[in-house]
Design a protein around this motif. Structure first.
Motif, PDB file in Angstrom:
ATOM      1  N   SER A 176       1.212  -1.195  -0.250  1.00 39.46           N
ATOM      2  CA  SER A 176      -0.314   0.018   0.019  1.00 39.46           C
ATOM      3  C   SER A 176       0.457   1.101  -0.024  1.00 39.46           C
ATOM      4  N   ALA A 177       0.797   2.243  -0.799  1.00 44.26           N
ATOM      5  CA  ALA A 177       1.457   3.045  -0.775  1.00 44.26           C
ATOM      6  C   ALA A 177       0.250   4.502  -1.317  1.00 44.26           C
ATOM      7  N   TYR A 178       1.210   5.599  -0.785  1.00 45.01           N
ATOM      8  CA  TYR A 178       0.263   6.867  -1.384  1.00 45.01           C
ATOM      9  C   TYR A 178       1.196   8.173  -1.474  1.00 45.01           C
ATOM     10  N   LEU A 179       0.182   9.338  -3.201  1.00 47.17           N
ATOM     11  CA  LEU A 179       1.035   9.712  -3.113  1.00 47.17           C
ATOM     12  C   LEU A 179       1.497  11.145  -2.783  1.00 47.17           C
ATOM     13  N   THR A 180       2.795  10.744  -3.183  1.00 52.16           N
ATOM     14  CA  THR A 180       4.037  12.159  -2.318  1.00 52.16           C
ATOM     15  C   THR A 180       4.187  12.918  -2.956  1.00 52.16           C
ATOM     16  N   GLY A 181       4.326  12.922  -4.894  1.00 53.66           N
ATOM     17  CA  GLY A 181       5.195  13.748  -5.556  1.00 53.66           C
ATOM     18  C   GLY A 181       4.543  13.733  -6.591  1.00 53.66           C
ATOM     19  N   THR A 182       4.666  14.478  -7.514  1.00 54.42           N
ATOM     20  CA  THR A 182       4.141  14.852  -9.163  1.00 54.42           C
ATOM     21  C   THR A 182       5.659  15.321  -9.734  1.00 54.42           C
ATOM     22  N   GLY A 183       5.770  14.926 -11.207  1.00 57.23           N
ATOM     23  CA  GLY A 183       6.843  15.775 -11.616  1.00 57.23           C
ATOM     24  C   GLY A 183       6.792  15.019 -13.192  1.00 57.23           C
ATOM     25  N   LEU A 184       7.135  16.182 -14.154  1.00 61.72           N
ATOM     26  CA  LEU A 184       7.228  15.798 -15.510  1.00 61.72           C
ATOM     27  C   LEU A 184       8.391  14.927 -15.725  1.00 61.72           C
TER      28      LEU A 184
END
Length: 184
Positions: A176-184
């Motif tokens: 189980s994991a959760y969103l901690t970052g976004t990038g291009l």
């Protein structure tokens, strides 16, 4: 490999505190198809294919002759979007390890990246790793959201011991994991 959801919790390492999870959680992204999964700590870089459910209603993994491919449950949430996205992969073949061979060794805090069709990278942080036996399964426990409103990810593969008579494993591993970052 059978990923039929029919397990019960055997182990569940402690996860980070609620306060520390909230501090790092990112707002979910819009829908976009997943293209590749990277697990930097284990050298995994695998293409993603859309999958559904098999005749029994279980997550349908990629074809057995494609052990390096990850299946995404296309009837559900896209990785990075609000809700829980499901990715399934084989643990091994008759002759060698497969794409999710090492996921049972993952620990809270490790990173999983999903490269998406919108050119964004959804970065997830592992919250827990569970080995779930197949005799008493709770779908919500395994696949349900840990926290409402956030983008979550589950990696699912076989675990436990291999039963040669039935040619299947006795458990599933659910990361189980959760969103901690976004990038291009």
């Amino acid at each position: 490999m059978s990923t039929r959801p029919s397990p019960t919790l055997v182990t569940s390492p402690r996860s980070p505190s609620t306060a520390s999870r909230r501090a790092r959680t990112r707002w979910p992204l819009a829908d976009a198809l997943p293209q590749r999964v990277d697990i930097p700590g284990f050298g995994v870089q695998a293409p993603v294919v859309a999958r559904g459910l098999d005749a029994r209603g279980a997550l349908d993994p990629p074809p057995y002759d494609q052990p390096g491919v990850v299946g995404w449950y296309a009837g559900g949430v896209a990785p990075g979007a609000p809700g829980t996205a499901l990715l399934v992969g084989h643990v091994d073949t008759d002759t060698r390890p497969a794409v999710f061979y090492k996921v049972s060794a993952m620990r809270p805090g490790q990173t999983i990246r999903v490269i998406r069709a919108d050119a964004k990278v959804a970065e997830f942080t592992v919250e827990s790793v569970q080995v779930l036996t197949r005799d008493r399964f709770d779908a919500h426990q395994a696949y349900g959201p840990r926290q409402s409103g956030r983008a979550e990810l589950r990696l699912v593969t076989c675990g436990g011991s291999f039963d040669r008579a039935t040619r299947s494993y006795t458990a599933n591993v659910v990361v189980s994991a959760y969103l901690t970052g976004t990038g291009l």
